[in-house]
Structure formats: C-alpha cells, structure tokens
Design an enzyme around this catalytic site. Structure first.
Site, PDB file in Angstrom:
ATOM      1  N   TYR A 152       0.738  -1.180   0.095  1.00  0.00           N
ATOM      2  CA  TYR A 152      -0.069   0.131   0.043  1.00  0.00           C
ATOM      3  C   TYR A 152       0.847   1.374   0.135  1.00  0.00           C
ATOM      4  O   TYR A 152       0.782   2.104  -0.877  1.00  0.00           O
ATOM      5  CB  TYR A 152      -0.874  -0.118   1.364  1.00  0.00           C
ATOM      6  CG  TYR A 152      -1.867   1.052   1.319  1.00  0.00           C
ATOM      7  CD1 TYR A 152      -3.130   1.281   0.864  1.00  0.00           C
ATOM      8  CD2 TYR A 152      -1.458   2.315   1.946  1.00  0.00           C
ATOM      9  CE1 TYR A 152      -4.103   2.441   0.957  1.00  0.00           C
ATOM     10  CE2 TYR A 152      -2.267   3.458   2.099  1.00  0.00           C
ATOM     11  CZ  TYR A 152      -3.463   3.355   1.271  1.00  0.00           C
ATOM     12  OH  TYR A 152      -4.285   4.438   1.588  1.00  0.00           O
ATOM     13  N   THR A 192     -13.010   5.830   7.326  1.00  0.00           N
ATOM     14  CA  THR A 192     -14.038   5.372   6.263  1.00  0.00           C
ATOM     15  C   THR A 192     -13.792   3.837   6.289  1.00  0.00           C
ATOM     16  O   THR A 192     -13.046   3.292   7.156  1.00  0.00           O
ATOM     17  CB  THR A 192     -13.635   5.948   4.924  1.00  0.00           C
ATOM     18  OG1 THR A 192     -12.138   5.333   4.756  1.00  0.00           O
ATOM     19  CG2 THR A 192     -13.516   7.353   4.767  1.00  0.00           C
ATOM     20  N   SER A 212       2.450   1.700  -3.375  1.00  0.00           N
ATOM     21  CA  SER A 212       1.669   2.198  -4.354  1.00  0.00           C
ATOM     22  C   SER A 212       1.267   3.703  -4.099  1.00  0.00           C
ATOM     23  O   SER A 212       1.340   4.586  -5.248  1.00  0.00           O
ATOM     24  CB  SER A 212       0.341   1.533  -4.188  1.00  0.00           C
ATOM     25  OG  SER A 212      -0.523   1.761  -3.079  1.00  0.00           O
TER      26      SER A 212
HETATM   27  N1  LIG Z   1      -9.506   6.506   4.891  1.00  0.00           N
HETATM   28  C1  LIG Z   1      -8.212   6.532   5.026  1.00  0.00           C
HETATM   29  O1  LIG Z   1      -7.520   6.431   5.865  1.00  0.00           O
HETATM   30  C2  LIG Z   1      -7.376   7.172   3.692  1.00  0.00           C
HETATM   31  C3  LIG Z   1      -6.176   7.805   4.152  1.00  0.00           C
HETATM   32  C4  LIG Z   1      -5.439   8.085   3.180  1.00  0.00           C
HETATM   33  C5  LIG Z   1      -5.777   7.983   1.897  1.00  0.00           C
HETATM   34  N2  LIG Z   1      -7.023   7.162   1.534  1.00  0.00           N
HETATM   35  C6  LIG Z   1      -7.114   6.909   0.209  1.00  0.00           C
HETATM   36  O2  LIG Z   1      -8.603   7.541  -0.010  1.00  0.00           O
HETATM   37  C7  LIG Z   1      -9.197   6.838  -1.273  1.00  0.00           C
HETATM   38  C8  LIG Z   1     -10.684   6.686  -1.022  1.00  0.00           C
HETATM   39  O3  LIG Z   1     -10.490   5.488   0.242  1.00  0.00           O
HETATM   40  P1  LIG Z   1     -11.642   5.640   1.091  1.00  0.00           P
HETATM   41  O4  LIG Z   1     -10.897   6.041   2.284  1.00  0.00           O
HETATM   42  O5  LIG Z   1     -12.779   6.413   0.962  1.00  0.00           O
HETATM   43  O6  LIG Z   1     -12.006   4.328   1.081  1.00  0.00           O
HETATM   44  P2  LIG Z   1     -13.330   3.333   1.157  1.00  0.00           P
HETATM   45  O7  LIG Z   1     -13.063   1.900   1.162  1.00  0.00           O
HETATM   46  O8  LIG Z   1     -14.510   3.848   1.675  1.00  0.00           O
HETATM   47  O9  LIG Z   1     -13.655   3.631  -0.640  1.00  0.00           O
HETATM   48  C9  LIG Z   1     -12.920   3.109  -1.513  1.00  0.00           C
HETATM   49  C10 LIG Z   1     -13.886   3.160  -2.724  1.00  0.00           C
HETATM   50  O10 LIG Z   1     -13.192   2.574  -3.989  1.00  0.00           O
HETATM   51  C11 LIG Z   1     -13.971   1.656  -4.433  1.00  0.00           C
HETATM   52  N3  LIG Z   1     -12.928   0.869  -5.361  1.00  0.00           N
HETATM   53  C12 LIG Z   1     -11.935  -0.237  -4.938  1.00  0.00           C
HETATM   54  N4  LIG Z   1     -11.700  -0.853  -5.939  1.00  0.00           N
HETATM   55  C13 LIG Z   1     -12.013  -0.350  -6.966  1.00  0.00           C
HETATM   56  C14 LIG Z   1     -11.849  -0.804  -8.344  1.00  0.00           C
HETATM   57  N5  LIG Z   1     -11.009  -1.660  -8.849  1.00  0.00           N
HETATM   58  N6  LIG Z   1     -12.576  -0.117  -9.346  1.00  0.00           N
HETATM   59  C15 LIG Z   1     -13.524   1.125  -9.078  1.00  0.00           C
HETATM   60  N7  LIG Z   1     -13.750   1.299  -7.633  1.00  0.00           N
HETATM   61  C16 LIG Z   1     -13.002   0.655  -6.663  1.00  0.00           C
HETATM   62  C17 LIG Z   1     -14.554   0.981  -3.423  1.00  0.00           C
HETATM   63  O11 LIG Z   1     -15.482   0.238  -4.098  1.00  0.00           O
HETATM   64  C18 LIG Z   1     -14.958   2.110  -2.593  1.00  0.00           C
HETATM   65  O12 LIG Z   1     -15.963   2.551  -2.975  1.00  0.00           O
HETATM   66  C19 LIG Z   1      -8.159   5.514  -1.456  1.00  0.00           C
HETATM   67  O13 LIG Z   1      -7.512   5.584  -2.606  1.00  0.00           O
HETATM   68  C20 LIG Z   1      -7.485   5.272  -0.355  1.00  0.00           C
HETATM   69  O14 LIG Z   1      -6.146   4.812  -0.437  1.00  0.00           O
HETATM   70  C21 LIG Z   1      -7.794   6.880   2.629  1.00  0.00           C
HETATM   71  C1  LIG Z   2      -1.590   1.529   7.083  1.00  0.00           C
HETATM   72  C2  LIG Z   2      -2.460   2.125   6.093  1.00  0.00           C
HETATM   73  C3  LIG Z   2      -3.693   2.133   6.450  1.00  0.00           C
HETATM   74  C4  LIG Z   2      -4.704   3.264   5.921  1.00  0.00           C
HETATM   75  C5  LIG Z   2      -4.508   3.733   4.561  1.00  0.00           C
HETATM   76  C6  LIG Z   2      -4.570   5.055   4.785  1.00  0.00           C
HETATM   77  O1  LIG Z   2      -3.831   5.778   3.534  1.00  0.00           O
HETATM   78  C7  LIG Z   2      -3.730   6.027   5.801  1.00  0.00           C
HETATM   79  C8  LIG Z   2      -2.437   6.216   6.149  1.00  0.00           C
HETATM   80  C9  LIG Z   2      -2.046   7.255   7.169  1.00  0.00           C
HETATM   81  C10 LIG Z   2      -0.993   7.193   7.715  1.00  0.00           C
HETATM   82  C11 LIG Z   2      -0.173   6.177   8.359  1.00  0.00           C
HETATM   83  C12 LIG Z   2       0.564   6.625   9.183  1.00  0.00           C
HETATM   84  C13 LIG Z   2       1.569   5.505   9.737  1.00  0.00           C
HETATM   85  C14 LIG Z   2       2.647   5.918  10.523  1.00  0.00           C
HETATM   86  C15 LIG Z   2       3.620   5.220  11.318  1.00  0.00           C
HETATM   87  O2  LIG Z   2       4.681   5.137  10.834  1.00  0.00           O
HETATM   88  C16 LIG Z   2       3.708   5.210  12.711  1.00  0.00           C
HETATM   89  O3  LIG Z   2       4.827   4.494  13.047  1.00  0.00           O
HETATM   90  C17 LIG Z   2       3.938   6.480  12.995  1.00  0.00           C
HETATM   91  C18 LIG Z   2       3.479   6.819  14.489  1.00  0.00           C
HETATM   92  C19 LIG Z   2       3.632   7.716  15.225  1.00  0.00           C
HETATM   93  C20 LIG Z   2       4.187   9.205  14.387  1.00  0.00           C
HETATM   94  C21 LIG Z   2       4.043  10.184  15.536  1.00  0.00           C
HETATM   95  C22 LIG Z   2       4.096  11.404  14.921  1.00  0.00           C
HETATM   96  O4  LIG Z   2       5.029  11.514  13.812  1.00  0.00           O
HETATM   97  O5  LIG Z   2       3.418  12.488  15.071  1.00  0.00           O
END
Ligand SMILES: NC(=O)c1ccc[n+]([C@@H]2O[C@H](COP(=O)([O-])OP(=O)(O)OC[C@H]3O[C@@H](n4cnc5c(N)ncnc54)[C@H](O)[C@@H]3O)[C@@H](O)[C@H]2O)c1
Ligand SMILES: CC/C=C\C[C@H](O)/C=C/C=C\C=C\C=C\[C@@H](O)[C@@H](O)C/C=C\CCC(=O)O
Length: 257
Positions: A152, A189, A155
């Site tokens: 992840y 989410t 990507s």
């Molecule tokens: N929620 C978080 O913590 C977070 C943080 C940072 C980034 N993101 C990113 O935000 C974006 C949206 O995610 P979200 O948090 O709303 O999650 P979510 O799971 O609620 O929504 C993701 C959506 O993408 C759709 N999807 C997945 N695979 C697909 C495919 N092959 N074709 C078409 N649609 C597809 C799913 O059906 C779903 O509706 C993602 O790229 C995720 O990586 C999320």
């Molecule tokens: C694991 C991926 C899950 C969800 C997807 C989404 O994109 C969210 C990712 C968001 C953030 C991930 C952060 C991860 C941090 C780790 O490195 C952790 O070890 C850091 C911990 C503390 C940091 C304290 C600080 O810097 O404030």
C-alpha cells in the site's frame, strides 16, 4: 477553478471520501460522474445525488478501474454525456497486502491510466478546455515507516511521484492540465477496518497506529482540503497536499531537484 457548471469524474465514488468529494462538488454547482465497481452502493449513491441535486447533474457508471476497456469507456461516456471534462479525481483505492498485486493494480496502475485518460480528454492539444487531475494518495505515500503495509505504502509513493512528474510545468504547458496529489492521514472510512484476510498477521498494527496518531480525521476535514485544492486559482500544479490531525491542511515543501 470556479466549480459552477464544471464537469468532474470521480473514481471510487460509491462511498467514503469519493462520495463526500462528489457531494461537495455538486453542492458547488458542478456536474459529477461517479465511477465505482460496487454496483449496489454505486446505484444507491447515484440515486441519492440525483434526488438532492437533480438527475441531470450526476450519473453513476459501474466501472472496475483496473479493467482498461471499462475505464476508457467510462471516460468516453462521461465526456460525451456532459460535453467534456474539467476535473478528474483518481480516488479509488484498496488496502490489501495479501492480494498485493491487486493493491498495485487499483492504487497505482489505474491511477496512471486515469491520469493519462484525464490528459487525453482535457488537453488543450486535443481540443479540450484544460483542467485539473487530483490523485488521491495518502500520508503513507510520504512515509517509509509503515511496516504493516509495504505494498500500500509503495503504491501511494508511486502516486505522489506520478503526480509530481505529470504536474511538472513541461506537461502543464503542453496540455493546460494541472496534476496534484492529495495525502490524507487515517480518515474515518471503511478502508481502515482491516482484517487478517486482507492485511496478513500484522493487521492489528493499523488500529494501534491510529491510536498513536491521536485518532481518525473526520471525512469533512479531507473534503475541506480537497475543495481548497480544486478551487485554488494560482495554477498550482505538481503539488502535494497533506491533511493530518497534527498539522491540518498544508503542502509538502520540496527543494528544487
Ligand atoms: N481512509 C483513509 O484513512 C485514507 C487515508 C489516506 C488515503 N486514503 C485513500 O482515499 C481513497 C478513498 O478511500 P476511502 O478511504 O474512501 O475508502 P473506501 O473503502 O470507503 O472507498 C474506496 C472506494 O473505492 C472503490 N474501489 C475499490 N476498488 C475499485 C476498483 N477496482 N474500481 C472501482 N472502484 C473501486 C470501492 O468500491 C470504494 O467505493 C483511497 O485511494 C485510499 O487509499 C484513505
Ligand atoms: C496502514 C495504512 C492504512 C490506512 C490507509 C491510509 O492511507 C492511511 C495512512 C495514514 C497514515 C499512516 C501513518 C503511519 C505511521 C507510522 O509510521 C507510525 O509508526 C507513526 C507513529 C507515530 C508518529 C507520530 C508522529 O509523527 O506524530
């Protein structure tokens, strides 16, 4: 970009951030094409948007972004139905470290294809009006310390790099299309409700990390950042916006390379 009357295409729009982005755009007078592979949720969200904002202002197209023909056809349909595109949001994403090839296909390959499709449709070189592509990456795309989610994280690093390259002035001059990346931290989410099936044995680290970071961002804060990026009228391109609990909405600063 003034959103009134503009046409946006958003992937992964059935739920979560994509649904919230769509609603925010519709509220500001844009017309929105919602893409998602989930048929039932997508239809439901499409209906909800049609009821709230008028059936002529949005449409749902079922589309798996990893299927080239489906994605190409969705872009063509959207463009011909609404008379061109102004904004493309490559938002669909999954968190799957077990089927990691799928994770790369959805989070990176499809975002590359969506970016190229967006350029093809909006480029002034092809008769388009110019426009804006927002690629939804993640704070994970700026960190190298998320041992539970190596693919992840990879990507999302790819999405940041892609957006910076394609947002370069060289491409902007050619196409009149801005490309920027949006990097939220953990947000409330479905994607973060991980299981061992999708994450493997380190899945428990996700809630631990969320706790360590002080909790989840509300979706509304990410929408606020998204709207700032979309409505920016400074011709910002190749930028990386961060949205975190600790620092709010800001841009990552890069030294000249
Ligand atoms: N929620 C978080 O913590 C977070 C943080 C940072 C980034 N993101 C990113 O935000 C974006 C949206 O995610 P979200 O948090 O709303 O999650 P979510 O799971 O609620 O929504 C993701 C959506 O993408 C759709 N999807 C997945 N695979 C697909 C495919 N092959 N074709 C078409 N649609 C597809 C799913 O059906 C779903 O509706 C993602 O790229 C995720 O990586 C999320
Ligand atoms: C694991 C991926 C899950 C969800 C997807 C989404 O994109 C969210 C990712 C968001 C953030 C991930 C952060 C991860 C941090 C780790 O490195 C952790 O070890 C850091 C911990 C503390 C940091 C304290 C600080 O810097 O404030």
């Amino acid at each position: 970009m003034v959103l009134q009357g503009k046409v946006a295409l958003i992937t992964g729009a059935a739920q979560g951030l994509g649904k919230a982005f769509s609603q925010a755009l519709l509220r500001r007078g844009a017309r929105v094409v919602l893409l998602d592979m989930k048929h039932v949720e997508g239809q439901q969200t499409g209906q909800e948007m049609a009821d709230k904002f008028g059936p002529e202002n949005s449409t749902f197209i079922q589309c798996d972004v990893t299927a080239k023909e489906q994605l190409d056809s969705a872009f063509n349909k959207a463009s011909s139905q609404f008379g061109g595109l102004d904004l493309v949001v490559n938002n669909a994403g999954i968190l799957d470290e077990v089927q990691w090839e799928r994770c790369l296909a959805v989070n990176l390959e499809a975002v590359i294809r969506g970016t190229y499709n967006g350029l093809n449709h909006m480029s002034t070189q092809n008769g388009g009006r110019g426009g804006h592509i927002i690629n939804v990456a993640s704070i994970a795309g700026l960190l190298s310390s998320i041992p539970a989610a190596p693919v992840y994280t990879t990507s999302k690093h790819g999405v940041v790099a892609l957006s910076r390259c394609m947002g370069h002035a060289m491409h902007y001059k050619r196409h009149g299309v801005r490309v920027n990346a949006l990097c939220p931290s953990f947000t409330d989410t479905d994607i973060i409700h991980v299981t061992e099936d999708s994450m493997g044995k380190d899945f428990w680290m996700v809630p631990k990390t969320v706790q360590k970071l002080g909790g989840l961002l509300p979706v509304s804060t990410v929408v606020e950042g998204f709207l700032q990026l979309v409505e920016d009228d400074t011709q910002l391109t190749g930028a990386v916006m961060r949205v975190t609990l600790a620092k709010g909405i800001d841009y990552k600063q890069y030294r000249e390379e």
